[in-house]
Design an enzyme around this catalytic site. Sequence first.
Site, mmCIF file in Angstrom:
data_model
loop_
_atom_site.group_PDB
_atom_site.id
_atom_site.type_symbol
_atom_site.label_atom_id
_atom_site.label_comp_id
_atom_site.label_asym_id
_atom_site.label_seq_id
_atom_site.Cartn_x
_atom_site.Cartn_y
_atom_site.Cartn_z
ATOM 1 N N ARG A 161 0.827 -1.215 0.000
ATOM 2 C CA ARG A 161 0.000 0.000 0.000
ATOM 3 C C ARG A 161 0.863 1.268 0.000
ATOM 4 O O ARG A 161 0.525 2.258 0.653
ATOM 5 C CB ARG A 161 -0.909 0.024 1.235
ATOM 6 C CG ARG A 161 -2.032 -0.970 1.189
ATOM 7 C CD ARG A 161 -2.971 -0.682 0.030
ATOM 8 N NE ARG A 161 -4.209 -1.393 0.183
ATOM 9 C CZ ARG A 161 -4.382 -2.667 -0.167
ATOM 10 N NH1 ARG A 161 -3.400 -3.353 -0.717
ATOM 11 N NH2 ARG A 161 -5.548 -3.253 0.025
ATOM 12 N N SER A 233 -10.743 -0.307 3.344
ATOM 13 C CA SER A 233 -9.965 -0.508 4.574
ATOM 14 C C SER A 233 -9.524 0.857 5.103
ATOM 15 O O SER A 233 -8.917 1.628 4.358
ATOM 16 C CB SER A 233 -8.699 -1.317 4.285
ATOM 17 O OG SER A 233 -9.020 -2.571 3.761
ATOM 18 N N GLU A 329 -4.897 4.032 6.267
ATOM 19 C CA GLU A 329 -4.699 3.658 4.871
ATOM 20 C C GLU A 329 -5.342 4.694 3.969
ATOM 21 O O GLU A 329 -4.867 4.960 2.866
ATOM 22 C CB GLU A 329 -5.311 2.269 4.621
ATOM 23 C CG GLU A 329 -4.750 1.555 3.417
ATOM 24 C CD GLU A 329 -5.732 1.440 2.271
ATOM 25 O OE1 GLU A 329 -5.335 1.002 1.193
ATOM 26 O OE2 GLU A 329 -6.910 1.811 2.438
HETATM 27 N N1 EPU Z 1 -10.502 -10.609 10.063
HETATM 28 C C1 EPU Z 1 -11.086 -10.484 11.300
HETATM 29 N N2 EPU Z 1 -12.255 -9.792 11.402
HETATM 30 C C2 EPU Z 1 -12.866 -9.233 10.336
HETATM 31 C C3 EPU Z 1 -12.270 -9.373 9.053
HETATM 32 C C4 EPU Z 1 -11.084 -10.054 8.944
HETATM 33 O O1 EPU Z 1 -10.569 -10.981 12.298
HETATM 34 O O2 EPU Z 1 -13.899 -8.593 10.520
HETATM 35 C C5 EPU Z 1 -9.197 -11.295 9.947
HETATM 36 C C6 EPU Z 1 -9.326 -12.758 9.551
HETATM 37 O O3 EPU Z 1 -8.332 -13.462 10.247
HETATM 38 C C7 EPU Z 1 -8.990 -12.732 8.061
HETATM 39 C C8 EPU Z 1 -7.966 -11.623 8.007
HETATM 40 O O4 EPU Z 1 -8.416 -10.669 8.970
HETATM 41 O O5 EPU Z 1 -8.430 -13.943 7.641
HETATM 42 C C9 EPU Z 1 -7.849 -10.951 6.659
HETATM 43 O O6 EPU Z 1 -9.120 -10.451 6.265
HETATM 44 P P1 EPU Z 1 -9.474 -10.113 4.745
HETATM 45 O O7 EPU Z 1 -9.071 -11.242 3.890
HETATM 46 O O8 EPU Z 1 -10.883 -9.655 4.687
HETATM 47 O O9 EPU Z 1 -8.486 -8.955 4.366
HETATM 48 P P2 EPU Z 1 -7.912 -7.670 5.120
HETATM 49 O O10 EPU Z 1 -6.497 -7.940 5.510
HETATM 50 O O11 EPU Z 1 -8.823 -7.209 6.201
HETATM 51 C C10 EPU Z 1 -6.912 -6.694 2.900
HETATM 52 C C11 EPU Z 1 -6.948 -5.393 2.151
HETATM 53 C C12 EPU Z 1 -8.265 -5.250 1.409
HETATM 54 C C13 EPU Z 1 -8.403 -6.425 0.441
HETATM 55 C C14 EPU Z 1 -8.349 -7.735 1.235
HETATM 56 C C15 EPU Z 1 -8.366 -8.962 0.368
HETATM 57 C C16 EPU Z 1 -5.509 -3.904 3.424
HETATM 58 C C17 EPU Z 1 -5.439 -2.708 4.305
HETATM 59 N N3 EPU Z 1 -6.741 -4.297 3.066
HETATM 60 O O12 EPU Z 1 -7.932 -6.608 3.918
HETATM 61 O O13 EPU Z 1 -8.211 -4.058 0.644
HETATM 62 O O14 EPU Z 1 -9.611 -6.350 -0.282
HETATM 63 O O15 EPU Z 1 -7.107 -7.774 2.011
HETATM 64 O O16 EPU Z 1 -7.137 -9.161 -0.235
HETATM 65 O O17 EPU Z 1 -4.478 -4.464 3.078
HETATM 66 C C18 EPU Z 1 -8.741 -1.724 0.709
HETATM 67 O O18 EPU Z 1 -7.534 -1.510 0.559
HETATM 68 O O19 EPU Z 1 -9.556 -0.783 0.817
HETATM 69 C C19 EPU Z 1 -9.200 -3.102 0.786
HETATM 70 C C20 EPU Z 1 -10.490 -3.390 0.980
#
Ligand code: EPU
Length: 333
Positions: A161, A233, A329
């Site tokens: 990012r 995010s 972010e």
């Molecule tokens: N999780 C929780 N609670 C929640 C959601 C997630 O505990 O409510 C934990 C779970 O362990 C899950 C992990 O977080 O396995 C990762 O969650 P998720 O796959 O939904 O991804 P994220 O890390 O929360 C990132 C990006 C998103 C992108 C997704 C999918 C960042 C800041 N965000 O989110 O990007 O869509 O991965 O690859 O890196 C954005 O940048 O606006 C965005 C939505």
Amino acid sequence: MIKKNISLKNYNTFGIDAKTKYFSEISNEKDLVEKIKKCKKTPFRILGEGSNILLTKDYNGFTFIIKNKGINILQENEYEIVVEVQAGENWHDFVLWALEKDYAGIENLALIPGTVGAAPIQNIGAYGMELKTVFKSCRALEIETLTFKIFNKKDCDFGYRSSIFKKELKEKIIITSVCFVLQKPPHKMNTDYDPLKNALKGKKNTIQNIADAVIDIRKSKLPDPSKIGNGGSFFKNPIINNDKFLKLKSKYPEIPNFFESSNKIKIPAAWLIEKIGYKGKRFGNAGIHNKQALVIVNYGNAKGRDILMLAKEIQDKILIHFGIKLESEVNLF
Ligand code: EPU
């Protein structure tokens, strides 16, 4: 045309009702240079679709919206194409264009809100793929000299990012077009991300199926900004060193974690926020989405500062509980 004293409510996906003193849309590079010249001592800022920003106050300057359009194939051989996309194109429309032509490389990035010109600034990423993989170069106006420059991939210092455009070149350049390299069939595809792998069970691995699965996953977790204001995010996932991770793991054995590089571990910020009990909580007009704890939402009439105060509260709590500093972010204006 330059408009005066207008609300930017429809120009940011958080739906924040903040004003700008002057406002104009930019339709091409010449228009951009002419309007910037007119600014003289008046401050200005550039927005695309406003999908990764939080407007915290009214702005006493020019807000320019980049609207230049066009997708052109510059080179092509039997394996790949080089395509130039104007900065004001909608990112997802570009993904749909590539799917229709059967060009691979951006299918995992389907449905990400925002413009093509904004995409390199934060090296957009999702579902196991990052923009830097397909990025070739971008063309940008250097504000100080009003000359156009080309930035090749090696100049951009892409990271998680992040890019040079968010650091050393912040507010110094304006991206006007981006060149990508996309693959012709047979495609190499990336389905390593677990939820994507699960969604594709029993289906053929095609770029269309990957994009459809990504779209379904995103729709199931992330609020649609046209219905409920948000900027995706709100925080970056923090990256911590191994010692700190081991200490946290001894206290929270279930803590999810992803290998980043040697001695660096990425922890999902959503998990930290859920752990402090904030997932789904609402504070007046601001709240935390009930399906994805990393997304702060505007339930209708939140002011930028309501969202900001909630974000600060979350940051303070996470620092106290876990000793981790969450970084924003979204860009704060
Ligand atoms: N999780 C929780 N609670 C929640 C959601 C997630 O505990 O409510 C934990 C779970 O362990 C899950 C992990 O977080 O396995 C990762 O969650 P998720 O796959 O939904 O991804 P994220 O890390 O929360 C990132 C990006 C998103 C992108 C997704 C999918 C960042 C800041 N965000 O989110 O990007 O869509 O991965 O690859 O890196 C954005 O940048 O606006 C965005 C939505």
